[in-house]
Design a protein around this motif. Structure first.
Motif, PDB file in Angstrom:
ATOM      1  N   LEU A  34       0.691  -1.205   0.161  1.00 15.00           N
ATOM      2  CA  LEU A  34       0.040   0.026   0.160  1.00 15.00           C
ATOM      3  C   LEU A  34       0.797   1.455   0.027  1.00 15.00           C
ATOM      4  O   LEU A  34       0.369   2.412   0.089  1.00 15.00           O
ATOM      5  N   ARG A 199      -3.025  10.340  11.680  1.00 14.77           N
ATOM      6  CA  ARG A 199      -3.145  10.032  10.272  1.00 14.77           C
ATOM      7  C   ARG A 199      -3.756  11.522   9.574  1.00 14.77           C
ATOM      8  O   ARG A 199      -5.042  11.826  10.118  1.00 14.77           O
ATOM      9  N   ARG A 207      -1.283   8.826   3.732  1.00 12.39           N
ATOM     10  CA  ARG A 207      -1.067   7.602   3.478  1.00 12.39           C
ATOM     11  C   ARG A 207      -1.789   6.732   4.322  1.00 12.39           C
ATOM     12  O   ARG A 207      -2.399   6.858   5.498  1.00 12.39           O
ATOM     13  N   SER A 208      -1.738   5.412   4.262  1.00 10.11           N
ATOM     14  CA  SER A 208      -2.571   4.180   4.729  1.00 10.11           C
ATOM     15  C   SER A 208      -1.967   4.099   6.171  1.00 10.11           C
ATOM     16  O   SER A 208      -0.928   4.283   6.745  1.00 10.11           O
ATOM     17  N   PHE A 210      -3.660   1.572   9.756  1.00  2.00           N
ATOM     18  CA  PHE A 210      -4.614   0.740  10.300  1.00  2.00           C
ATOM     19  C   PHE A 210      -4.570   0.287  11.789  1.00  2.00           C
ATOM     20  O   PHE A 210      -3.200   0.350  12.258  1.00  2.00           O
ATOM     21  N   SER A 240       0.989   0.786   9.331  1.00  6.32           N
ATOM     22  CA  SER A 240       0.857   1.422   7.830  1.00  6.32           C
ATOM     23  C   SER A 240      -0.112   0.495   6.845  1.00  6.32           C
ATOM     24  O   SER A 240      -0.569   1.046   6.152  1.00  6.32           O
ATOM     25  N   GLU A 241       0.236  -1.035   7.055  1.00  6.36           N
ATOM     26  CA  GLU A 241      -0.715  -1.676   6.168  1.00  6.36           C
ATOM     27  C   GLU A 241      -0.701  -3.061   7.000  1.00  6.36           C
ATOM     28  O   GLU A 241       0.230  -3.277   7.669  1.00  6.36           O
ATOM     29  N   GLU A 252      -9.189   0.345   9.354  1.00  6.37           N
ATOM     30  CA  GLU A 252      -8.372   1.599   8.584  1.00  6.37           C
ATOM     31  C   GLU A 252      -8.719   2.712   9.512  1.00  6.37           C
ATOM     32  O   GLU A 252      -9.938   2.974  10.004  1.00  6.37           O
ATOM     33  N   GLU A 255      -9.353   9.302   7.951  1.00  2.00           N
ATOM     34  CA  GLU A 255      -8.573  10.450   7.560  1.00  2.00           C
ATOM     35  C   GLU A 255      -8.638  11.498   8.751  1.00  2.00           C
ATOM     36  O   GLU A 255      -9.701  11.963   9.169  1.00  2.00           O
TER      37      GLU A 255
END
Length: 280
Positions: A34, A199, A207-208, A210, A240-241, A252, A255
């Motif tokens: 990702l 985030r 950017r991702s 979780f 990050s992923e 997730e 934002e």
């Protein structure tokens, strides 16, 4: 850019975090799924809390997948709180002092992202760091400077407000230098007891990031998974992923969000920059 992970819970072998999962951080160092770049080979670092007041650090400019000392360390070291990071440089040199995590006292910090237009904004941002903290800056990255700005604005007392003020300054300086979207960030920081993750991006396209779900529920769903039985009920991971493909194991982070994790509970709050008042 980079990939990182943060673990908090009962003491766990670092190997179980960095090597055992299907999409472990070491795997992500070579084949991120990702990230902006699939390869994050410009160094790595691991920070952990143990018997000493300050956290321990192991950082290297070697790619994580190629460092035999990391493999050896990870198979013997256990901790209740671990930060790890694999780096893809955005332009600053590949050197040990530029590898994350960064440390100050009991605090550690990792960052994925960048301060856009950093070359133009660097002098003004650097001068905003508390003079008492300035000598402790060792490297040349925007990420470390971001950390010291957060410390300047009170990270040790109120992490969300300190990070929000640091972001507010970075955006103000960047825009005055003509940068439309000055900051891209996912950040984790901790004092060894509570973990905060953020985030956010100026563009609203971060950017991702979780966080893991409740371990006891996952254990009931996947009774034959050995890793889940090594995790305590209060264990939480921010990444990050995702580290694997178990259905329902990851959520997730939205934002513009701050995640606070402590004592087996995670709380999510809206996050936005705090503009600094102009000096009279």
């Amino acid at each position: 850019m980079c990939r990182w992970m943060a673990y908090t819970g009962a003491p766990l072998l670092v190997e179980d975090l960095l090597y055992v999962p299907e999409n472990s951080l070491v795997v992500q160092s070579l084949h991120a799924r990702l990230g902006v770049e699939p390869t994050n080979g410009d160094g790595f670092g691991v920070g952990w809390y143990g018997e000493q007041h300050e956290p321990g650090l192991y950082r290297s400019i070697e790619p994580a997948w190629n460092d035999r000392n990391l493999r050896e360390l990870a198979s013997h070291l256990s901790s209740h709180l671990v930060l790890a990071h694999v780096r893809a440089s955005t332009g600053t040199p590949v050197q040990q002092t530029n590898c994350h995590p960064f440390r100050h006292g009991r605090w550690m910090w990792v960052h994925n992202g960048a301060i856009a237009g950093f070359r133009d904004a660097k002098r003004e941002l650097t001068l905003a760091v508390d003079p008492a903290l300035f000598p402790d800056i060792e490297g040349s990255t925007d990420s470390e400077l971001f950390f010291f700005l957060a410390l300047t604005f009170g990270l040790e007392e109120d992490p969300p407000a300190a990070v929000a003020r640091a972001v507010g300054l970075i955006e103000d300086v960047g825009r005055r230098h003509g940068t439309q979207f000055p900051l891209q960030m996912t950040v984790a920081t901790t004092d060894g007891e509570t973990l905060w993750a953020f985030r956010y991006s100026s563009e609203g396209r971060s950017r991702s990031l979780f966080h893991s779900t409740d371990v006891s529920t996952l254990r009931a769903q996947y009774p034959s998974n050995p890793v889940l039985h090594r995790l305590s009920d209060d264990a939480r991971v921010v990444v990050s992923e995702p580290l694997g493909g178990l259905r329902g194991a990851w959520r997730e982070v939205p934002e513009g969000t701050c995640v606070r994790i402590g004592h087996g509970r995670e709380e999510l709050y809206p996050f936005a920059p705090i503009a600094l008042e102009p000096v009279q």
